[in-house]
Scaffold this active site. Structure first.
Site, PDB file in Angstrom:
ATOM      1  N   ASP A  45       0.821  -1.211   0.000  1.00  0.00           N
ATOM      2  CA  ASP A  45       0.000   0.000   0.000  1.00  0.00           C
ATOM      3  C   ASP A  45       0.853   1.259   0.000  1.00  0.00           C
ATOM      4  O   ASP A  45       2.025   1.243   0.388  1.00  0.00           O
ATOM      5  CB  ASP A  45      -0.895   0.021   1.248  1.00  0.00           C
ATOM      6  CG  ASP A  45      -2.047  -0.947   1.162  1.00  0.00           C
ATOM      7  OD1 ASP A  45      -2.098  -1.730   0.183  1.00  0.00           O
ATOM      8  OD2 ASP A  45      -2.899  -0.933   2.070  1.00  0.00           O
ATOM      9  N   HIS A  96      -5.899   2.834  -4.177  1.00  0.00           N
ATOM     10  CA  HIS A  96      -5.878   3.099  -2.734  1.00  0.00           C
ATOM     11  C   HIS A  96      -6.289   4.550  -2.463  1.00  0.00           C
ATOM     12  O   HIS A  96      -5.734   5.215  -1.569  1.00  0.00           O
ATOM     13  CB  HIS A  96      -4.466   2.830  -2.204  1.00  0.00           C
ATOM     14  CG  HIS A  96      -4.398   2.585  -0.722  1.00  0.00           C
ATOM     15  ND1 HIS A  96      -5.247   1.721  -0.054  1.00  0.00           N
ATOM     16  CD2 HIS A  96      -3.553   3.088   0.241  1.00  0.00           C
ATOM     17  CE1 HIS A  96      -4.932   1.702   1.228  1.00  0.00           C
ATOM     18  NE2 HIS A  96      -3.917   2.525   1.436  1.00  0.00           N
ATOM     19  N   HIS A 100      -4.641   9.705   0.769  1.00  0.00           N
ATOM     20  CA  HIS A 100      -4.796   8.680   1.809  1.00  0.00           C
ATOM     21  C   HIS A 100      -5.731   9.177   2.906  1.00  0.00           C
ATOM     22  O   HIS A 100      -5.307   9.541   4.008  1.00  0.00           O
ATOM     23  CB  HIS A 100      -3.422   8.326   2.382  1.00  0.00           C
ATOM     24  CG  HIS A 100      -3.386   6.979   3.047  1.00  0.00           C
ATOM     25  ND1 HIS A 100      -3.823   6.780   4.326  1.00  0.00           N
ATOM     26  CD2 HIS A 100      -2.979   5.769   2.597  1.00  0.00           C
ATOM     27  CE1 HIS A 100      -3.667   5.509   4.659  1.00  0.00           C
ATOM     28  NE2 HIS A 100      -3.146   4.867   3.617  1.00  0.00           N
ATOM     29  N   HIS A 189       3.965  -2.100   3.245  1.00  0.00           N
ATOM     30  CA  HIS A 189       3.947  -0.728   2.730  1.00  0.00           C
ATOM     31  C   HIS A 189       5.284  -0.390   2.075  1.00  0.00           C
ATOM     32  O   HIS A 189       6.335  -0.563   2.696  1.00  0.00           O
ATOM     33  CB  HIS A 189       3.655   0.263   3.859  1.00  0.00           C
ATOM     34  CG  HIS A 189       2.310   0.054   4.501  1.00  0.00           C
ATOM     35  ND1 HIS A 189       2.076  -0.957   5.415  1.00  0.00           N
ATOM     36  CD2 HIS A 189       1.128   0.705   4.333  1.00  0.00           C
ATOM     37  CE1 HIS A 189       0.802  -0.906   5.797  1.00  0.00           C
ATOM     38  NE2 HIS A 189       0.211   0.092   5.161  1.00  0.00           N
TER      39      HIS A 189
END
Length: 467
Positions: A45, A96, A100, A189
């Protein structure tokens, strides 16, 4: 005012909290774990990151691994060349959000805009739109489910906190090693430039991931993209409601058995073995070191972890396929078992380790001595128990060949002198079969012992354990 707060609570519960709960706990309308035999899905991610993502792609290429990248649109927009490399090297690119932010605090229209904008960035870079979406922090709202026909929501089965640099590479590696199982969807990540993350944390992730991939590759695992994981899962049959109920009842019974008979666990979470020290009550058996296991000798009665067995059986196509996976897990767990027994004062004076299994082919390659279970009430009840267990846990082959294979699977004893097992603590997973390996010399005198006459077998007060 109180009424207004109540209405706000009800709205937030229906809009965000309840959907998030049922998706995370029950997997409702999301994909978070596969039913496969030898595959793991790596997902990343928050990228792409100009420093760490290229290093990650280099690492994946060395192991011929495929992964899934859930990119933040604003990051991807600045580095379309990294997206092109991902695509050209066979990785999957997912969405995604453009920034964020959690979907809990965005209107449905705003969420759709975030997804569409990121989808446009991906299409412009690689020529296709993404079919996969992971909301930030895995938090969905009720309207996210309505987009399911256009996009598959992907969550995860394992998350490690790798965004925190204080975790360190070694601790991260240890946490990851506990999740080295088929079907796992690992969340990592490749960028630390999001709220709450440390900018240099991906450096630790790369070190831990390389160690993880090296071990997993040696164990025969493959790293696949999320699309292949889902495709393989669709081909693996699910257990019926009745079978799930029976398996649940069996696991509960086994848990009670562990408590009543005080079985000890080898290792922590995701343990492969449990054991207890008891006296042997069967017929004398000549051991591989030319000694004998006699009535009254102390033994370590070995049990395979039932939850792990259930998971392996579900992902396998037949009892024999289950056995192959089981032997692989045993091979990796034996060194830990040896180290645990070496430190247990109760094990002093133990002659051999002992287990009963109906899936024994190949166990001799691990150093086990395979012996038929002597006839008697214990053997008959064990045979019935294990056959019922196999029919509940595994997917039977319905043809004649499958019937012949099932009929050939009969309960056997697995034995190994304790001194031989303890070699695993020093020499690792191939210790007992290593050329020139010898057990402790104190058993050498047993070579000249006369053959013992058979005696009546009294029954073991043990639960047959499928190893």
């Amino acid at each position: 005012m109180l009424q207004l707060l109540l209405w706000a609570f009800y709205f937030l519960s229906l809009y965000a909290f309840i959907p998030a709960l049922i998706s995370r706990v029950f997997g409702f309308r999301v994909f978070k774990k596969g039913r496969v035999t030898s595959d793991i899905a790596l997902t990343f991610d928050d990228g792409p990151d100009p420093e760490y993502t290229p290093q990650l792609l280099d690492l994946l290429a060395r192991y011929k691994a495929k992964a899934t990248f859930f990119v933040v649109g604003s990051h991807a927009e600045k580095h379309p060349e990294i997206l092109r490399r991902m695509h050209e090297e066979g990785h999957i690119i997912g969405i995604h959000n453009y920034v964020h932010k959690t979907n809990w605090f965005m209107r449905p229209k705003t969420v759709r805009s975030q997804i569409d904008r990121t989808s446009d960035v991906i299409r412009e870079a690689v020529g296709i739109r993404s079919a996969f979406y992971r909301p930030p922090w895995g938090i969905v709202n009720v309207f996210d489910f309505m987009n399911r026909n256009k996009m598959q929501i992907i969550l995860w089965s394992a998350i490690f906190g790798d965004w925190n640099v204080k975790l360190g590479a070694e601790n991260l590696k240890q946490k990851m090693m506990k999740k080295m199982r088929p079907g796992e969807v690992l969340l990592l990540h490749d960028c630390g430039r999001t709220p709450g993350a440390d900018p240099t944390a991906p450096a630790n992730m790369l070190l831990a991931l390389e160690a993880y991939m090296e071990v997993a590759t040696k164990r025969g695992f493959r790293f696949v993209g999320i699309a292949e994981m889902m495709k393989l899962t669709e081909k693996t049959p699910k257990r019926s409601v009745m079978k799930n109920a029976l398996v649940g009842a069996w696991l509960l019974y086994e848990k009670l058995y562990h408590v009543v008979f005080r079985l000890k666990t080898v290792g922590g979470e995701n343990a492969a073995f449990h054991y207890r020290v008891i006296k042997y009550h069967g017929e004398p058996v000549k051991l591989a070191d030319n000694g004998f296991l006699r009535h009254g000798d102390k033994i370590v009665e070995l049990h395979f972890d039932n939850k792990m067995l259930s998971s392996i059986a579900l992902q396998s196509g037949s009892p024999l396929a289950t056995g192959i996976r089981l032997l692989r897990e045993m091979e990796q767990a034996l060194p830990q078992l040896a180290r645990t027994l070496a430190k247990d004062p109760e094990v002093e004076g133990v002659r051999s380790i002992y287990g009963v299994t109906m899936i024994h082919r190949g166990a001799d390659r691990l150093g086990f001595q395979v012996e038929p279970l002597p006839d008697g009430m214990f053997a008959r009840t064990t045979r019935i128990y294990l056959k019922i267990l196999a029919s509940v846990l595994t997917n039977k082959q319905r043809n004649a060949r499958g019937k012949a294979k099932r009929d050939s699977i009969k309960p056997h004893m697995l034995l190994m002198p304790l001194e031989q097992l303890l070699m695993f603590a020093v020499n690792g997973a191939h210790a007992s079969t290593a050329k020139g390996a010898k057990p402790h010399q104190e058993v050498a005198a047993a070579k000249s012992a006369p053959s013992l006459e058979n005696t009546d077998a009294s029954e073991m007060d043990s639960n047959p354990s499928v190893i």
